[in-house]
Scaffold this active site. Structure first.
Site, mmCIF file in Angstrom:
data_model
loop_
_atom_site.group_PDB
_atom_site.id
_atom_site.type_symbol
_atom_site.label_atom_id
_atom_site.label_comp_id
_atom_site.label_asym_id
_atom_site.label_seq_id
_atom_site.Cartn_x
_atom_site.Cartn_y
_atom_site.Cartn_z
ATOM 1 C CE LYS A 1 -11.257 -6.642 7.937
ATOM 2 N NZ LYS A 1 -9.908 -7.210 8.159
ATOM 3 C CG ASP B 1 -1.861 -5.350 -2.632
ATOM 4 O OD1 ASP B 1 -3.068 -5.273 -2.367
ATOM 5 O OD2 ASP B 1 -0.961 -5.105 -1.818
ATOM 6 C CD GLN C 1 -0.834 -8.943 -0.155
ATOM 7 O OE1 GLN C 1 -0.309 -7.831 -0.202
ATOM 8 N NE2 GLN C 1 -1.759 -9.255 0.719
ATOM 9 C CG HIS D 1 -3.751 -0.149 -2.985
ATOM 10 N ND1 HIS D 1 -2.683 -0.974 -3.258
ATOM 11 C CD2 HIS D 1 -4.083 -0.366 -1.684
ATOM 12 C CE1 HIS D 1 -2.368 -1.644 -2.155
ATOM 13 N NE2 HIS D 1 -3.199 -1.295 -1.199
ATOM 14 C CG HIS E 1 -6.109 -0.946 1.322
ATOM 15 N ND1 HIS E 1 -4.748 -0.904 1.515
ATOM 16 C CD2 HIS E 1 -6.592 0.182 1.896
ATOM 17 C CE1 HIS E 1 -4.432 0.194 2.175
ATOM 18 N NE2 HIS E 1 -5.535 0.877 2.414
ATOM 19 N NE ARG F 1 2.071 -9.177 5.458
ATOM 20 C CZ ARG F 1 0.764 -9.067 5.251
ATOM 21 N NH1 ARG F 1 -0.083 -9.925 5.826
ATOM 22 N NH2 ARG F 1 0.288 -8.098 4.479
ATOM 23 C CB CYS G 1 -0.963 0.021 1.180
ATOM 24 S SG CYS G 1 -1.329 -1.570 1.898
#
Length: 641
Positions: free
Chosen positions: A470, A388, A386, A390, A516, A368, A339
């Site tokens: 979310k 991912d 990911q 946005h 997100h 992580r 992000c």
């Protein structure tokens, strides 16, 4: 008089304080027998709490009678079965000390301290004794003691772990104890009224667990079990576990030569050619999804300065899960999420309201620092990628963007073979930022988006992130397991913290809202889910090897190579096996690798320019021309079948 209001709106009067069991009995003998708990308003709170059937209601109240059919009832059964397990252990192994025994998903566990490891034979004996104890149908009773008196009581019993737990409770508090027969345990409850209601359970395994989760403490023995309301539900669960074992992606990963995990890089995946073929098919599919739905693909760096993570708040809240390094007296962290990088890209150049909504997508590799004990094949790793995305937008964009996203997600999941999706909206937590007005608008937009999508959804109160609510999208797989993959999060915080702006129609500077979103989430985990969903027999479009060509004798070797080359030129993933082995042996061996199609060529097929087609599952589709087969598999791939 005390008035009790029931879920159907009816009211009942009682001359004085009345227990949950007495209310159930006044309604009817069937409910009196089935009742295992009650649900009443929580004192001083907006919600409800579950109580024992012996709980006394002393003022006007609402009441729901809980039976084994209710989700809360199943939790009570599992909690009580954990106590029954401890009861049986203490009868068979009096020197064992009890510690804690909570409910977990699909069951329970209890930790014990004992002088030797429990064996599989011990588990059989313990489960048998649990059944014998349950047959006695002893009542479960509750009493309350001052903390210090409870400490002295358990110390006197030699239960030093239990005494230590109680000693950690504030001195001015009372504690509740529950007794069944000769066994008494510390617990806040609630529990079933008698242990005869605990009938359908099974002990599963023994594992090690450190006392209080600290590796410096003694290693205890944790006995896991499962418990259900009916015999059928227990059997269905055990059958599902058997099927899950067959589908375990770690075993299939080895058998199908897809990937491995190595001690030289714990928690990171080594992809083999076949596994990487699956990865590429998923990634290229998702890349087309980006392209066809207005996303611009971007790529951010792996390593970012500590100061950025401090600004976003991750350094304070997430530091222990981040891999860090230092160079030239500057601290850096491998990104645990994408992000912040997308905001830095958004901030390059002036953005106008005309640019919004602006959608970025990235196959972003993240790291992580997960604990070793939490790693699980490719499902839970330390290095992952990911899909991912946005979306930078205005508050007015939230609802239409989320509606469009849900439709997109449904199509993607269907293409991957998932028909059932569970939808949940996680709402504002107690600790949050932003105005109530913005939260109201965001939550309403998410709910309206799912209503516009025509789906039912659940509310998860207080489960939203501190910066916004979310939607969570959970898949239900072929054997009934649930996998939370997709998400859509509304974020008012990060654009503020990193000073993201756009120029509005009024010429002034405004903060964008940041959405997100991820569809598959971790690519590694999603591929693991796919392997288990399809039991390794992936559909033709995803299969790492789509066609295997086998010749019967050397006389067809050249023709087999021509068939394989033709199919490869059509973009198919093809293997050819020209070993000097019996054709039945070759067919059997390749069938174990689960390719969608095996093509056999002998003299007749060579003369006719054809192939004998065998589909997965030992289906003989007969002889067809190579062109006809090409059309058939092309249709399978196009239809994602």
């Amino acid at each position: 008089m005390i008035h009790i209001t029931l879920p159907d709106g009816s009211r009942r009067e009682y001359p004085g304080p009345v227990t949950v069991a007495e209310v159930a009995a006044s309604i009817g003998p069937g409910l009196a027998k089935a009742a295992i708990a009650g649900k009443v308003p929580a004192p001083g709170e907006a919600g409800f709490r579950v109580v024992d059937t012996g709980y006394s209601i002393e003022a006007d109240s609402t009441l729901s009678i809980i039976t084994a059919r209710d989700p809360e009832g199943l939790d009570v059964i599992r909690h009580s079965t954990a106590h029954l397990l401890a009861y049986a252990v203490k009868e068979l192994f009096p020197d064992a000390q009890v510690t804690i025994g909570p409910v977990i998903e699909n069951g329970f566990f209890y930790d014990f301290s004992y002088k030797r490891p429990f064996t599989p034979e011990d588990l059989v004996a313990i489960e048998r004794r649990m059944g014998e104890l349950a047959a006695r149908d002893e009542p479960v009773t509750r009493r309350v003691l001052p903390r210090d008196e409870a400490v002295a009581y358990f110390t006197g019993l030699g239960e030093h772990y239990k005494a230590e737990i109680i000693a950690s409770i504030p001195a001015n508090e009372d504690v509740s104890l529950y007794r069944e027969g000769s066994f008494e345990d510390l617990c806040r409850g609630p529990h079933v009224p008698s242990i005869g209601k605990l009938r359908f359970f099974k002990l599963m395994k023994v594992a090690g667990a450190y006392w209080r989760g600290d590796h410096r403490n003694e290693m205890l023995q944790r006995i896991y079990g499962t418990a259900w309301a009916t015999k059928d539900e227990l059997q269905q669960y055990l059958t599902m576990l058997e099927e899950a074992e067959k589908r375990d992606h770690r075993r299939l990963g080895r058998e199908l030569d897809l990937f491995h995990i190595d001690d030289h890089a714990p928690g990171v995946v080594f992809w083999h050619p076949r596994g990487w073929a699956i990865w590429q098919e998923v990634e290229q599919y998702m890349r087309r999804v980006y392209r066809d739905n207005g996303y611009q693909e971007v790529k951010g760096p792996q390593l970012l300065d500590k100061s950025l993570w401090e600004k976003t708040g991750h350094w304070d809240k997430y530091r222990e899960n981040m891999f860090t390094t230092e160079s030239e007296k500057r601290d850096y962290a491998l990104k645990p999420m994408n992000c912040p990088g997308h905001i830095l890209i958004f901030k390059q150049g002036i953005k106008s309201y005309r640019d919004l909504p602006l959608r970025y997508g990235e196959f972003g590799q993240c790291h992580r620092n997960e604990p070793t004990g939490g790693l699980h094949g490719i499902m839970r790793v330390r290095g992952f990628t990911q899909d991912d995305g946005h979306i930078f937008c205005t508050e007015d964009h939230i609802q239409p963007e989320c509606t469009a996203y849900t439709a997109l997600l449904q199509k993607v999941y269907k293409d991957f073979g998932f028909e059932k999706i569970i939808y949940k909206i996680a709402t504002r937590p107690d600790q949050r930022i932003g105005s109530d007005e913005s939260w109201d608008k965001a939550e309403q937009a998410l709910m309206d988006s799912l209503r516009a999508s025509g789906v039912d959804f659940e509310i998860s109160p207080g489960e939203g992130a501190f910066y916004g609510p979310k939607i969570e999208y959970t898949l239900k797989d072929a054997i009934g397991r649930q996998w939370q993959c997709g998400t859509m999060q509304v974020d008012f915080s990060m654009p503020e913290r990193l000073d993201a702006e756009y120029v509005g129609e009024d010429g002034a500077r405004h903060r964008p809202v940041m959405l997100h979103r991820a569809i598959v989430g971790s690519m590694e985990r999603f591929i693991g889910i796919l392997i288990e969903q399809h039991a390794g027999a992936l559909p033709a479009w995803l299969a790492p090897v789509q066609v295997v060509v086998l010749n019967i004798t050397d006389a067809q070797a050249q023709y087999a190579r021509e068939v394989a080359k033709t199919l490869k030129n059509q973009g198919l993933r093809v293997e050819i096996d020209q070993r000097n082995e019996k054709i039945t042996y070759k067919i059997r061996g390749h069938s174990m690798q689960k390719p969608p199609y095996i093509l056999v060529v002998g003299d007749k097929e060579k003369a006719a320019g054809a192939v004998a087609v065998r589909a997965r599952g030992n289906q003989d589709l007969g002889v067809m021309s190579l062109e006809a087969f090409s059309q058939k598999i092309a249709g399978d791939i196009a239809n994602k079948s």
